[in-house]
Each structure stands twice: as structure tokens, then as C-alpha cells.
Design an enzyme around this catalytic site. Structure first.
Site, mmCIF file in Angstrom:
data_model
loop_
_atom_site.group_PDB
_atom_site.id
_atom_site.type_symbol
_atom_site.label_atom_id
_atom_site.label_comp_id
_atom_site.label_asym_id
_atom_site.label_seq_id
_atom_site.Cartn_x
_atom_site.Cartn_y
_atom_site.Cartn_z
ATOM 1 N N GLY A 89 25.504 17.439 43.066
ATOM 2 C CA GLY A 89 24.417 17.362 44.041
ATOM 3 C C GLY A 89 23.216 16.625 43.489
ATOM 4 O O GLY A 89 23.021 16.548 42.274
ATOM 5 N N GLY A 183 29.800 19.110 36.243
ATOM 6 C CA GLY A 183 29.743 17.935 35.370
ATOM 7 C C GLY A 183 29.928 18.313 33.903
ATOM 8 O O GLY A 183 30.572 17.574 33.145
ATOM 9 N N ASP A 211 19.475 24.274 40.994
ATOM 10 C CA ASP A 211 19.714 25.723 41.047
ATOM 11 C C ASP A 211 19.284 26.424 39.760
ATOM 12 O O ASP A 211 19.127 27.641 39.737
ATOM 13 C CB ASP A 211 21.204 26.019 41.274
ATOM 14 C CG ASP A 211 21.649 25.678 42.688
ATOM 15 O OD1 ASP A 211 20.805 25.202 43.465
ATOM 16 O OD2 ASP A 211 22.831 25.896 43.008
HETATM 17 N N1 LIG Z 1 36.199 22.972 36.170
HETATM 18 C C1 LIG Z 1 36.131 21.642 36.216
HETATM 19 N N2 LIG Z 1 36.922 20.886 35.426
HETATM 20 C C2 LIG Z 1 36.857 19.542 35.451
HETATM 21 N N3 LIG Z 1 36.020 18.844 36.251
HETATM 22 C C3 LIG Z 1 35.214 19.518 37.046
HETATM 23 C C4 LIG Z 1 35.217 20.967 37.074
HETATM 24 N N4 LIG Z 1 34.293 21.368 37.964
HETATM 25 C C5 LIG Z 1 33.755 20.249 38.479
HETATM 26 N N5 LIG Z 1 34.303 19.150 37.934
HETATM 27 C C6 LIG Z 1 33.956 17.760 38.270
HETATM 28 O O1 LIG Z 1 32.618 17.491 37.920
HETATM 29 C C7 LIG Z 1 31.975 16.728 38.937
HETATM 30 C C8 LIG Z 1 30.709 17.400 39.341
HETATM 31 O O2 LIG Z 1 30.961 18.744 39.754
HETATM 32 P P1 LIG Z 1 30.173 19.429 40.948
HETATM 33 O O3 LIG Z 1 30.508 20.864 40.950
HETATM 34 O O4 LIG Z 1 30.402 18.680 42.198
HETATM 35 O O5 LIG Z 1 28.640 19.191 40.601
HETATM 36 P P2 LIG Z 1 27.715 19.657 39.418
HETATM 37 O O6 LIG Z 1 28.061 18.852 38.214
HETATM 38 O O7 LIG Z 1 26.375 19.338 39.915
HETATM 39 O O8 LIG Z 1 27.935 21.123 39.234
HETATM 40 C C9 LIG Z 1 32.967 16.572 40.067
HETATM 41 O O9 LIG Z 1 33.472 15.262 40.078
HETATM 42 C C10 LIG Z 1 34.028 17.591 39.774
HETATM 43 O O10 LIG Z 1 35.315 17.193 40.140
HETATM 44 O O1 LIG Z 2 25.916 19.865 50.274
HETATM 45 P P1 LIG Z 2 26.300 19.650 48.871
HETATM 46 O O2 LIG Z 2 26.048 18.285 48.361
HETATM 47 O O3 LIG Z 2 27.682 20.124 48.566
HETATM 48 O O4 LIG Z 2 25.335 20.503 47.988
HETATM 49 C C1 LIG Z 2 25.057 21.834 48.144
HETATM 50 C C2 LIG Z 2 24.818 22.476 46.808
HETATM 51 O O5 LIG Z 2 24.220 21.639 45.854
HETATM 52 C C3 LIG Z 2 23.228 22.324 45.127
HETATM 53 O O6 LIG Z 2 21.979 21.827 45.544
HETATM 54 C C4 LIG Z 2 23.256 22.073 43.664
HETATM 55 O O7 LIG Z 2 24.510 22.232 43.138
HETATM 56 P P2 LIG Z 2 24.986 21.360 41.884
HETATM 57 O O8 LIG Z 2 23.799 21.081 41.039
HETATM 58 O O9 LIG Z 2 25.952 22.235 41.178
HETATM 59 O O10 LIG Z 2 25.556 20.114 42.426
HETATM 60 C C5 LIG Z 2 23.418 23.777 45.529
HETATM 61 O O11 LIG Z 2 22.244 24.502 45.525
HETATM 62 C C6 LIG Z 2 23.973 23.657 46.906
HETATM 63 O O12 LIG Z 2 24.738 24.753 47.277
#
Ligand SMILES: Nc1ncnc2c1ncn2[C@@H]1O[C@H](COP(=O)(O)OP(=O)(O)O)[C@@H](O)[C@H]1O
Ligand SMILES: O=P(O)(O)OC[C@H]1O[C@](O)(COP(=O)(O)O)[C@@H](O)[C@@H]1O
Ligand SMILES: [Mg+2]
Length: 459
Positions: A89, A183, A211
């Protein structure tokens, strides 16, 4: 979880043999109240009771490696190709971090090339690996004035081996992963795949999320800008609610599993009567439930302002048989899709107040995307820049499988395994939540509720 010194050690690719461009500047530096010298460490814990609980000599007490430039570095800058990717996000400050990394690499280390992979980890797949942005100081000069990320971002799973192939094909020696919990997981798996293939590539994470749910960092960058923006919406809703008969103002903020944005924004606005966060379950019905408290406030003060995190009260959907607001499955990255607690509360509060003859003027807003798409404020801009510098120094010194973070106001290296080991949440017994209770005057709990451990179990 008890941590030992060895759990906090960061992996190194090898011996540092090259002179650092910072060697001269560092020649006279030693640890002072405002500087942690190379080789010194930053304590994990900061109370006398926690420290004395170990009964360990100072050199064995759990501590992090200090971030910052080294006298000697691992990579020969003239041969280095670096890559940058932003995941998940949006978050204020993403462009600031990109800019800081590019400037530090180009201006001080004078590396060969910097590639920006587009649209998150998707940019590291075979289909997209050649579509990179050439990042130069000129290209990034003004990007910090805008929100979002010039590289784009995405959610969704990618294969670690395929991504490592892309790094090899594009000749990347250092990859900076700017991402949240997802990530950091991805960076961990990338690091593992790189190690298994015996490759000489450093992976450094820069923890990002509005968050603030990542552990081992005082606050993640962008959090402060985001909650400051959220404050404006709380103030607006509170003005609206106060000006309406039986006014009910509800502001739903982001925060899947952690109620930091809701708590800090509520404290900053100092206008909320009730704050609801995922960490503290609540009941709607009963004399000591949420609805009765709302009714009492409307009767006594004429209006009520509620700030809630999107992840609050997720157990209520099943309980109240309201499947229409229930979450459905997961998103592309595997994050659980939440039920819409704002809509549920809006409906239940309206029904309850109407039934007791206090038909409300409902003022409900969900400013979610409006708070995370903004540019970083001045504080976050400084923070992002310093994190970027720390990330570059760590990578050039051959640190890998690590994130840079600010811990107890010092910049440190944190093993990625720790970054993904747990979730940072508001402690119901901690001083932040106590400040929320002191400010809102809400009761410590609403009704009899499920066990907290059950609700907040990390999946
Ligand atoms: N458990 C995991 N193992 C490997 N890659 C992951 C895992 N969780 C998330 N990713 C990858 O990391 C990237 C970012 O994850 P996401 O949850 O969308 O956002 P954030 O990094 O903000 O938490 C995505 O491309 C996702 O596929
Ligand atoms: O609509 P999207 O892009 O899936 O994002 C929603 C989520 O992204 C966030 O802003 C931040 O999440 P990440 O930093 O893990 O991407 C959460 O608070 C929210 O639930
Ligand atoms: Mg996340």
C-alpha cells in the site's frame, strides 16, 4: 519471545576491503550521546528492570548493530548496480526514500547504475524485468514533493527464484526493498534464495507502512504524516456532530491489525469520545456495551464522536448475523479482507438510538486513501532521508538479509527474520492506550468480550 544477542546479528556478505568515501569523515568519530560509532551497539531494551533481568555482562546483552557509514566497505562502488522496488500500500515518504537512496548512491558512492523496478515485485518477474526506470539524481530531484511512488507499487505473489533470476540478468548487486510486513517477507525469501544459490547480492529492507505494525522500529516512516492528516477528518466530523441534534460522528481509519493511526489521530484531534481498535475487542449490547455508552453520551452531551480502526470488532459480524459486511477471503498478497466495521456500527448505532427515541444525525466518513496518498510532512521527510542513508551504508558495507530501522531514536540494522517475527500492536496495558483512555474518558472495555489472545493471533 526472549531474544539473545545472536538473534540480533546481521548477516554480512564478506570482508570489507574497499576504502569508503566516508573514511576521512569517520576517522575521529567515537561514540557520544549523539553518535554511535562503528562497532558499538544499541541496546534492545531500555529499562533497568529489563536489563537486570538478564544478569549478563554488557557485551552479551541483546543489542543491535548501529547503522551508518563504515570506514571500509564490501562493494567496489564503481562496479555496483543497485535496484529499488516499492511494495504494498502507499505510504507518505516513499518518494523521499527513493530519492535519498539514489542521491547517496550516486553522489557519495558514485555507483555505476541504479535501476528502479516498476509496480512492486511484479517488476522483478521475467515479463517485466527489462522495463526498469534509470534512476539518476536529476530524475529524482523533485519527487519528494509528491505522494505515492514514482516506481508504482502492487500486491500479489511472485516466485522468489524468478525474481533472483531477474537480479542476475540485470546485474543487480544490491536490492533495496521498500515495503511493509509483506515486503519484508518477500525480501526474506529473496535473501534466502540468493544465499542458496551462492550469489553475491545484498538485500536491504526499508520498513514502510502507515499502519505502524512492523516490530523493532520506533515508528515506521509515513505514519506521522498519515495520522496528522487523519486528525483533520476527526476535527471535521466532530464539528458536524456537535452542530447536529443527536449528532453521531464516526471516522473509520486504516489499521488492519494495529490501532496506531486511530489512537494517535484521536489523541492529536483530542475530540473523540470513543476509540475502537483491533487490539481491544468490544461488545455492542448490554448495559456496559458500546451502544449503551453511545446513548448515555448523546443524552448527556448531545453528540458523540467515534474513531475506529478498520480492523476493530471483526468478531462482531458473525455474532450479529450481518454477513453483508463480512470480509471475503484475502487480497492478492494474502492479506485478509476485513468486514466493514464502519458500516456495521453506523447501522447498529442508528437503529439503537432511533429505538430509544434519539434518532441520530449520522456523520460517517472513511478517509482511508486520503490519508496515505499525501506527501510526507517535514518530520517524515527528514526521517525518510536518514533511513535512506542508513540503507545505502548498510548495503555498501555488505550487510544483507537486514532492514534499517530507528530503534530508541538510534538508527540500527535489524535482521529481516526479526522484522517478520511478530506484529507491532497497541498494548492494551501500555501507556499509549492509557493516554487514549485518559483523553476520551471511555471505559477500559465495553461489555464481556472474547479473549484478546484469540482475536489478535498473528495468522
Ligand atoms: N509471506 C510472504 N512471502 C513472500 N512474499 C510476500 C509475503 N507476503 C507478501 N508478499 C509479497 O510482498 C509484496 C508486498 O506485500 P503486501 O502485503 O501487499 O504489502 P506490504 O509490503 O505493504 O505489507 C507483495 O508483492 C506480496 O506478494
Ligand atoms: O486497498 P489496499 O491497497 O489493499 O490497502 C488497504 C490496506 O493498506 C494499508 O493502508 C497498509 O497496508 P500495507 O502497508 O501492509 O500495505 C492498510 O491499512 C489497509 O488495510
Ligand atoms: Mg502489510
Amino acid at each position: 519471545m526472549t531474544l539473545h544477542l545472536d538473534d540480533l546479528r546481521v548477516r554480512r556478505l564478506g570482508e570489507c576491503r574497499y576504502d569508503s568515501p566516508f573514511a576521512e569523515m569517520l576517522s575521529t568519530k567515537q561514540t557520544s550521546p549523539h553518535y554511535v560509532a562503528e562497532g558499538d551497539r544499541v541496546l534492545l531494551e531500555d529499562t533497568v528492570s529489563m536489563l537486570s533481568g538478564h544478569s549478563l555482562p554488557p557485551g552479551r546483552v541483546p543489542s543491535f548493530e548501529a547503522a551508518g557509514p563504515r570506514r571500509k566497505i564490501y562493494f567496489d562502488p564503481a562496479d555496483v548496480t543497485a535496484g529499488i522496488v516499492t511494495c504494498g500500500g502507499l505510504c507518505p515518504g516513499l518518494n523521499n526514500v527513493i530519492r535519498g537512496i539514489v542521491q547517496e548512491l550516486a553522489v557519495h558512492y558514485k555507483v555505476k547504475q541504479i535501476l528502479g523496478f516498476r509496480n512492486g515485485l511484479q517488476g522483478l518477474t521475467a515479463a517485466h524485468r527489462d522495463d526498469t526506470v534509470e534512476l539518476t539524481p536529476e530524475r529524482v530531484r523533485d519527487i519528494h514533493n509528491a505522494g505515492g511512488t514514482i516506481l508504482g507499487s502492487s500486491r500479489g505473489g511472485q516466485d522468489a527464484d524468478e525474481m533472483v533470476d531477474s537480479l542476475v540478468v540485470r546485474g543487480v548487486d544490491i536490492l533495496f526493498v521498500i515495503g511493509g510486513d509483506g515486503g519484508m517477507h518477500a525480501a526474506t525469501f529473496l535473501s534466502k534464495a540468493i544465499r542458496e544459490r551462492g550469489l553475491d547480492i545484498a538485500v536491504i529492507g526499508v520498513p514502510k507502512t502507515i499502519d505502524n505494525d512492523l516490530p523493532f522500529t520506533d515508528q515506521s516512516f509515513g505514519f506521522q504524516s498519515a495520522f496528522a492528516r487523519a486528525t483533520d477528518f476527526i476535527s471535521s466530523v466532530s464539528v458536524e456532530a456537535a452542530a447536529s441534534p443527536n449528532g453521531v460522528g464516526i471516522v473509520k481509519l486504516m489499521g488492519r491489525h494495529s490501532g496506531f493511526i486511530a489512537s494517535y489521530a484521536a489523541l492529536a484531534a483530542n475530540a473523540a469520545d470513543i476509540v475502537l481498535i483491533p487490539e481491544i475487542p468490544f461488545a455492542l449490547g448490554g448495559d456496559d456495551g458500546l451502544l449503551a455508552h453511545v446513548e448515555r453520551l448523546v443524552r448527556s452531551k448531545g453528540f458523540v464522536v467515534i474513531v475506529l480502526a478498520e480492523g476493530a470488532g471483526q468478531d462482531l459480524f458473525e455474532k450479529h448475523g450481518l454477513p453483508q459486511y463480512n470480509g471475503r477471503g484475502t487480497d492478492a498478497s494474502g492479506n485478509v479482507r476485513l468486514g466493514n466495521i464502519g458500516e456495521l456500527l453506523k447501522e447498529c448505532i442508528t437503529a439503537h438510538l432511533t429505538a430509544v427515541g434519539l434518532a441520530p444525525a449520522m456523520r460517517y466518513i472513511d478517509p482511508s486513501y486520503a490519508i496515505r496518498s499525501i506527501a510526507a510532512n517535514a518530520y517524515d521527510s527528514v526521517y525518510c532521508l536518514r533511513l535512506a542513508h542508513a540503507a545505502v551504508h548498510a548495503a555498501m558495507a555488505g550487510r544483507t538479509d537486514a532492514a534499517v530501522a530507528r530503534w530508541r531514536r538510534r538508527f540500527v540494522h535489524v535482521p529481516l527474520s526479526l522484522m517478520i517475527s511478530r506484529r507491532n500492536q497497541v498494548d492494551p496495558d501500555g501507556d499509549l492506550w492509557m493516554s487514549v483512555l485518559e483523553t476520551t474518558c471511555q471505559p477500559a472495555g465495553f461489555g464481556s468480550v472474547p479473549d484478546r489472545g484469540e482475536l489478535n493471533r498473528v495468522p
